[in-house]
Scaffold this motif. Structure first.
Motif, PDB file in Angstrom:
ATOM      1  N   GLU A   3     -18.262 -48.923  11.076  1.00 33.92           N
ATOM      2  CA  GLU A   3     -19.695 -49.204  11.017  1.00 33.92           C
ATOM      3  C   GLU A   3     -19.999 -50.605  11.524  1.00 33.92           C
ATOM      4  OE1 GLU A   3     -23.160 -48.596   7.742  1.00 33.92           O
ATOM      5  OE2 GLU A   3     -21.419 -47.296   7.702  1.00 33.92           O
ATOM      6  N   THR A   4     -19.061 -51.541  11.380  1.00 33.06           N
ATOM      7  CA  THR A   4     -19.299 -52.896  11.871  1.00 33.06           C
ATOM      8  C   THR A   4     -19.274 -52.943  13.397  1.00 33.06           C
ATOM      9  OG1 THR A   4     -16.950 -53.417  11.639  1.00 33.06           O
ATOM     10  CG2 THR A   4     -18.397 -54.038   9.807  1.00 33.06           C
ATOM     11  N   GLU A   5     -18.635 -51.964  14.032  1.00 31.95           N
ATOM     12  CA  GLU A   5     -18.595 -51.912  15.492  1.00 31.95           C
ATOM     13  C   GLU A   5     -19.768 -51.114  16.069  1.00 31.95           C
ATOM     14  OE1 GLU A   5     -14.788 -50.038  15.677  1.00 31.95           O
ATOM     15  OE2 GLU A   5     -13.814 -51.871  16.315  1.00 31.95           O
ATOM     16  N   SER A   6     -20.520 -50.449  15.219  1.00 33.71           N
ATOM     17  CA  SER A   6     -21.618 -49.611  15.671  1.00 33.71           C
ATOM     18  C   SER A   6     -22.738 -50.471  16.254  1.00 33.71           C
ATOM     19  CB  SER A   6     -22.160 -48.784  14.496  1.00 33.71           C
ATOM     20  OG  SER A   6     -23.290 -48.062  14.920  1.00 33.71           O
ATOM     21  N   LEU A   7     -23.400 -49.935  17.266  1.00 33.93           N
ATOM     22  CA  LEU A   7     -24.538 -50.621  17.859  1.00 33.93           C
ATOM     23  C   LEU A   7     -25.804 -50.393  17.040  1.00 33.93           C
ATOM     24  CD1 LEU A   7     -23.914 -49.804  21.617  1.00 33.93           C
ATOM     25  CD2 LEU A   7     -23.308 -51.872  20.372  1.00 33.93           C
ATOM     26  N   LEU A   8     -25.758 -49.429  16.138  1.00 31.55           N
ATOM     27  CA  LEU A   8     -26.913 -49.125  15.303  1.00 31.55           C
ATOM     28  C   LEU A   8     -26.879 -49.959  14.034  1.00 31.55           C
ATOM     29  CD1 LEU A   8     -26.803 -45.231  15.526  1.00 31.55           C
ATOM     30  CD2 LEU A   8     -28.347 -46.746  16.735  1.00 31.55           C
ATOM     31  N   GLU A   9     -28.065 -50.346  13.581  1.00 33.78           N
ATOM     32  CA  GLU A   9     -28.184 -51.004  12.288  1.00 33.78           C
ATOM     33  C   GLU A   9     -28.841 -50.022  11.339  1.00 33.78           C
ATOM     34  OE1 GLU A   9     -29.840 -54.902  12.079  1.00 33.78           O
ATOM     35  OE2 GLU A   9     -28.869 -55.509  13.949  1.00 33.78           O
ATOM     36  N   PHE A  10     -28.182 -49.742  10.228  1.00 32.26           N
ATOM     37  CA  PHE A  10     -28.686 -48.755   9.277  1.00 32.26           C
ATOM     38  C   PHE A  10     -29.382 -49.451   8.122  1.00 32.26           C
ATOM     39  CE2 PHE A  10     -25.096 -46.744  11.445  1.00 32.26           C
ATOM     40  CZ  PHE A  10     -25.703 -45.581  11.876  1.00 32.26           C
ATOM     41  N   PRO A  11     -30.403 -48.834   7.539  1.00 25.65           N
ATOM     42  CA  PRO A  11     -31.013 -47.573   7.982  1.00 25.65           C
ATOM     43  C   PRO A  11     -31.867 -47.780   9.228  1.00 25.65           C
ATOM     44  CG  PRO A  11     -32.215 -48.451   6.110  1.00 25.65           C
ATOM     45  CD  PRO A  11     -31.042 -49.377   6.343  1.00 25.65           C
ATOM     46  N   VAL A  30     -32.520 -25.412  12.952  1.00 21.60           N
ATOM     47  CA  VAL A  30     -32.132 -26.810  13.190  1.00 21.60           C
ATOM     48  C   VAL A  30     -32.520 -27.678  11.995  1.00 21.60           C
ATOM     49  CG1 VAL A  30     -32.547 -28.839  14.648  1.00 21.60           C
ATOM     50  CG2 VAL A  30     -32.191 -26.590  15.699  1.00 21.60           C
ATOM     51  N   VAL A  31     -33.749 -27.525  11.516  1.00 23.34           N
ATOM     52  CA  VAL A  31     -34.217 -28.333  10.390  1.00 23.34           C
ATOM     53  C   VAL A  31     -33.386 -28.049   9.144  1.00 23.34           C
ATOM     54  CG1 VAL A  31     -36.161 -28.707   8.809  1.00 23.34           C
ATOM     55  CG2 VAL A  31     -36.554 -28.649  11.279  1.00 23.34           C
ATOM     56  N   GLU A  32     -33.030 -26.789   8.913  1.00 21.93           N
ATOM     57  CA  GLU A  32     -32.232 -26.437   7.731  1.00 21.93           C
ATOM     58  C   GLU A  32     -30.864 -27.113   7.779  1.00 21.93           C
ATOM     59  OE1 GLU A  32     -29.437 -24.717   5.230  1.00 21.93           O
ATOM     60  OE2 GLU A  32     -29.388 -24.098   7.324  1.00 21.93           O
ATOM     61  N   ILE A  33     -30.242 -27.155   8.939  1.00 21.70           N
ATOM     62  CA  ILE A  33     -28.939 -27.822   9.082  1.00 21.70           C
ATOM     63  C   ILE A  33     -29.088 -29.320   8.818  1.00 21.70           C
ATOM     64  CG2 ILE A  33     -27.136 -28.473  10.739  1.00 21.70           C
ATOM     65  CD1 ILE A  33     -27.628 -25.658  12.040  1.00 21.70           C
ATOM     66  N   ILE A  34     -30.107 -29.937   9.367  1.00 21.28           N
ATOM     67  CA  ILE A  34     -30.314 -31.379   9.188  1.00 21.28           C
ATOM     68  C   ILE A  34     -30.648 -31.698   7.733  1.00 21.28           C
ATOM     69  CG2 ILE A  34     -31.771 -33.345   9.835  1.00 21.28           C
ATOM     70  CD1 ILE A  34     -31.867 -32.106  12.678  1.00 21.28           C
ATOM     71  N   ARG A  35     -31.416 -30.823   7.066  1.00 23.96           N
ATOM     72  CA  ARG A  35     -31.785 -31.047   5.660  1.00 23.96           C
ATOM     73  C   ARG A  35     -30.565 -31.113   4.738  1.00 23.96           C
ATOM     74  NH1 ARG A  35     -37.216 -30.872   4.459  1.00 23.96           N
ATOM     75  NH2 ARG A  35     -38.333 -29.464   5.790  1.00 23.96           N
ATOM     76  N   ARG A  68     -23.237 -43.939  10.046  1.00 16.45           N
ATOM     77  CA  ARG A  68     -22.599 -43.222  11.152  1.00 16.45           C
ATOM     78  C   ARG A  68     -22.013 -41.907  10.629  1.00 16.45           C
ATOM     79  NH1 ARG A  68     -22.905 -42.286  16.085  1.00 16.45           N
ATOM     80  NH2 ARG A  68     -22.895 -44.439  16.689  1.00 16.45           N
ATOM     81  N   GLU A  69     -21.468 -41.931   9.416  1.00 12.53           N
ATOM     82  CA  GLU A  69     -20.881 -40.721   8.826  1.00 12.53           C
ATOM     83  C   GLU A  69     -21.943 -39.637   8.635  1.00 12.53           C
ATOM     84  OE1 GLU A  69     -18.341 -44.092   8.339  1.00 12.53           O
ATOM     85  OE2 GLU A  69     -20.388 -43.880   7.596  1.00 12.53           O
ATOM     86  N   GLN A  70     -23.133 -40.037   8.227  1.00 14.96           N
ATOM     87  CA  GLN A  70     -24.226 -39.081   8.073  1.00 14.96           C
ATOM     88  C   GLN A  70     -24.560 -38.438   9.420  1.00 14.96           C
ATOM     89  OE1 GLN A  70     -28.138 -40.737   7.567  1.00 14.96           O
ATOM     90  NE2 GLN A  70     -28.806 -39.041   6.262  1.00 14.96           N
ATOM     91  N   LEU A  71     -24.674 -39.248  10.466  1.00 12.39           N
ATOM     92  CA  LEU A  71     -24.979 -38.715  11.799  1.00 12.39           C
ATOM     93  C   LEU A  71     -23.864 -37.800  12.283  1.00 12.39           C
ATOM     94  CD1 LEU A  71     -26.488 -41.873  13.537  1.00 12.39           C
ATOM     95  CD2 LEU A  71     -27.713 -39.873  12.654  1.00 12.39           C
ATOM     96  N   ASP A  72     -22.617 -38.201  12.069  1.00 14.71           N
ATOM     97  CA  ASP A  72     -21.481 -37.354  12.476  1.00 14.71           C
ATOM     98  C   ASP A  72     -21.533 -36.004  11.769  1.00 14.71           C
ATOM     99  OD1 ASP A  72     -20.577 -39.374  14.131  1.00 14.71           O
ATOM    100  OD2 ASP A  72     -18.988 -40.039  12.768  1.00 14.71           O
ATOM    101  N   ALA A  73     -21.853 -36.002  10.476  1.00 16.67           N
ATOM    102  CA  ALA A  73     -21.928 -34.757   9.709  1.00 16.67           C
ATOM    103  C   ALA A  73     -23.047 -33.857  10.236  1.00 16.67           C
ATOM    104  CB  ALA A  73     -22.133 -35.061   8.227  1.00 16.67           C
ATOM    105  N   ILE A  74     -24.179 -34.461  10.597  1.00 17.19           N
ATOM    106  CA  ILE A  74     -25.285 -33.675  11.158  1.00 17.19           C
ATOM    107  C   ILE A  74     -24.863 -33.028  12.470  1.00 17.19           C
ATOM    108  CG2 ILE A  74     -27.584 -33.830  12.204  1.00 17.19           C
ATOM    109  CD1 ILE A  74     -28.186 -36.044  10.074  1.00 17.19           C
TER     110      ILE A  74
END
Length: 88
Positions: A3-11, A30-35, A68-74
C-alpha cells in the motif's frame, strides 16, 4: 505492490467499469458483486452505456475505495462472473 507503493491515497473515489453482453439485469449483477465489498454505493454512482450496436453494455460504479485489497477483491469477483467479459 504494498500500500505504501500504491499511487492511490485511500480512501478515495474510484470508478470501476465492467463490460458484458447487453441484458436487462447486467447492471444489477455488477452492483451486487461490488456490494459484497462496499458497504455504501451512493445514489447516482452507477452509470450504464450501451455499445454502438447495442450488443454490449458498460457499467461504471464509482465507489469510495479504502484499500488496494478491497479493489483487488472487487476485480476478482467481477472477473470470476461469467457474465462479465472485462473489468477495468
Amino acid at each position: 505492490m504494498s500500500e505504501t507503493e500504491s499511487l492511490l491515497e485511500f480512501p478515495c473515489q474510484f470508478p470501476i467499469k465492467a463490460m458484458g453482453k447487453s441484458r436487462d439485469d447486467f447492471d444489477a449483477i455488477v452492483v451486487e458483486i461490488i456490494r459484497r465489498h462496499v458497504a455504501d454505493i451512493r445514489e447516482g454512482a452507477v452509470t450504464t452505456k450501451p455499445s454502438k450496436a447495442g450488443n454490449y453494455l458498460s457499467v461504471t460504479v464509482v465507489i469510495e475505495a479504502h484499500s488496494r485489497e478491497q479493489l483487488d477483491a472487487i476485480y476478482m469477483g467481477l472477473t470470476a462472473c461469467p457474465d462479465v467479459l472485462m473489468a477495468l
